[in-house]
Enzyme design. Structure first.
Site, short mmCIF file in Angstrom:
data_model
loop_
_atom_site.label_atom_id
_atom_site.label_comp_id
_atom_site.label_asym_id
_atom_site.label_seq_id
_atom_site.Cartn_x
_atom_site.Cartn_y
_atom_site.Cartn_z
N CYS A 194 0.85 -1.20 0.00
CA CYS A 194 0.00 0.00 0.00
C CYS A 194 0.88 1.25 0.00
CB CYS A 194 -0.98 -0.03 1.17
SG CYS A 194 -2.29 1.22 1.02
N HIS A 208 -4.05 -4.59 -0.04
CA HIS A 208 -3.69 -5.08 1.28
C HIS A 208 -3.77 -6.61 1.31
CE1 HIS A 208 -3.58 -1.20 3.38
NE2 HIS A 208 -4.54 -0.85 2.55
N GLU A 226 -3.11 -8.55 3.73
CA GLU A 226 -3.64 -8.98 5.03
C GLU A 226 -5.16 -8.85 5.12
OE1 GLU A 226 -3.28 -4.58 5.44
OE2 GLU A 226 -2.12 -6.15 4.44
#
Length: 199
Positions: A77, A179, A181
């Site tokens: 990011c 992202h 995650e």
């Protein structure tokens, strides 16, 4: 395997640590020069604003260290954007690992695009082992108002208003705008592929 997650007062760090923990990796969150230099893998996450983040990196002299690192390095990011040479966000000179400019999304008046780009979108034109096991049905989660231009270092792209670099690679440096995650099994697979590099 020692994994360092760079601390630089940018958000979203805890969720990256949790994602690594789910993969069995006990990473250390640090802004310590020596710890980062000695790590087997380095992850550079973040949400935030480019000039503020660069100011912190300079205070810690990490702006000098990061481009010189030789172990596998993964920018996520804001971490991806800061690896570029310049960002339009507050006219910021970045780290210069990728000779790429970061530009602001400008919605087209005839289209119903919102800025920031928030939500799920798919990866296109995948062409790197970092993306092994994935294809163009792979969706990842985005939250961003700025994007990296397409270049020779682009290893996957996404379309929103226009095409932009979803993932990039140069030497030991890897970078992703979305992202991992927050991207479910797809993001987990990308993190796993990164952690296998050089192992």
């Amino acid at each position: 395997m020692q994994v360092a997650v760079i601390k630089y007062n940018a958000g979203n760090v805890q969720s990256v640590l949790y994602a690594l923990e789910r993969l069995g990796v006990d990473a250390v969150l640090t802004d310590d020069f020596d710890t980062i230099q000695k790590a087997d893998k380095v992850i550079f996450p973040g949400q935030g604003e480019a000039s503020t983040a660069m100011r912190y990196l300079k205070e810690k002299k990490l702006d000098r260290l990061i481009p010189q690192l030789r172990q596998p390095f993964f920018g996520v990011c804001l971490g991806q954007q800061l690896l570029c040479e310049y960002s339009e966000e507050n006219d910021t000179t970045c780290l210069g690992v990728f000779p790429v400019k970061v530009k602001r999304f400008i919605p087209e008046s005839h289209e119903e695009f919102k800025v920031p780009h928030v939500g799920w979108n798919n990866l296109l034109d995948l062409k790197h082992p970092l993306l092994n096991g994935l294809d163009e049905t792979a969706f990842v989660y985005y939250v961003h108002s700025f994007f990296c231009e397409l270049s020779d270092f682009t290893i996957a792209k996404t379309h929103y208003i226009h095409d932009f670099a979803a993932l990039m690679h140069r030497d030991n440096f890897y970078a992703m705008q979305a992202h991992p995650e927050k991207s479910g099994k797809v993001g987990e697979r990308i993190l796993e592929n990164f952690l296998r590099i050089g192992s």
